[in-house]
Design an enzyme around this catalytic site. Sequence first.
Site, PDB file in Angstrom:
ATOM      1  N   TYR A 186      -2.407  -0.191  10.035  1.00  0.00           N
ATOM      2  CA  TYR A 186      -2.582  -0.773   8.698  1.00  0.00           C
ATOM      3  C   TYR A 186      -1.292  -0.629   7.894  1.00  0.00           C
ATOM      4  CZ  TYR A 186      -4.100  -1.204   3.847  1.00  0.00           C
ATOM      5  OH  TYR A 186      -4.195  -1.566   2.527  1.00  0.00           O
ATOM      6  N   SER A 221       0.832  -1.195   0.000  1.00  0.00           N
ATOM      7  CA  SER A 221       0.000   0.000   0.000  1.00  0.00           C
ATOM      8  C   SER A 221       0.869   1.249   0.000  1.00  0.00           C
ATOM      9  CB  SER A 221      -0.898   0.005   1.245  1.00  0.00           C
ATOM     10  OG  SER A 221      -1.491   1.271   1.453  1.00  0.00           O
TER      11      SER A 221
END
Length: 340
Positions: free
Chosen positions: A157, A132
């Site tokens: 995350y 990501s």
Amino acid sequence: MSRCVVVSGAAGFIGAALVQRLLAQGDRVIGIDNLNDYYDPSLKRARLAQIEAASLKASWTFYPIALEDGAGIEELFKAEKPQVVVNLAAQAGVRYSLENPAAYIQANLVGFGHILEGCRHHGVQHLVYASSSSVYGGNRNLPFHEQQPVNHPVSLYAATKKANELMAHTYSHLYGLPATGLRFFTVYGPWGRPDMAPMLFAKAILAGEPIKVFNYGKMQRDFTYIDDIVEGLLRCCDKPATANLGFDPLNPDPATAAVPHRLFNIGNSQPIELMHFIELLEKSLGREAVKDFQPMQPGDVMATAADTSALEAWVNFRPSTPIAEGVECFSQWYRSFYEV
């Protein structure tokens, strides 16, 4: 001969789109998804129904299991013997990680460990996995490129995604597993995730309800259209990671290694301000948004922008869908799917 490709997160936004492209080109696809309720499972089931309608039954098999189920993942690898694995399953979302960190540890760390073990023990030829843009964290040096350090995540995350990169590199080093990590930049388009801005904004705009505009709209995102993401994924699947024969341990390149592990950004390389995205959405939906301006949220970053020159050099592809075109396609799908 067709390949056997395992796609985890097959009922997800990116996963379902990738599965349909793989099936269309003749691969045998094994889908994994636990269909959890992080967002409305009916959308996930609708994506699966679309796959079923378009697929040859002999080429598509779905396993409703979680990555955290180590025994189930082992049985799947043993039974299906995939050549390629694409790991897209994860507990997604930055803000939710502030509320439920345990979900991220189990799905993104423990679950990814089970995928790596399956690849190790069953002769998988290539693992492609989702990282990501969030790994760049507090970095303000735009555009982001893979040689930059990613040592300052601002959400759990993001930390789990960096951990995935390190775990995959270790398996490449210890077991020779070719692995390619792709750092996605703000994916949007038809069949998108309901927890992300395009879907949240469209729903509120059409209902005449306020949309939350964080950091008072002073944010930039490198919005990347779903079809571009899938094309990049497909090309990377077809080109297993290789060792960088010129790797210098005295001056190490963070994006490559002396083992078969590589990292690439995949983004549109044309970041836009959040307010411009809202304007495009308003135009395509034919409604003006009621804007509720709010401060920056914990875990968010000011701006993202991708340098994708490494990906272009590797697979001769860079995302290019204009934002206005992508927003229009998304809006048309949204109105049709939700009948609004």
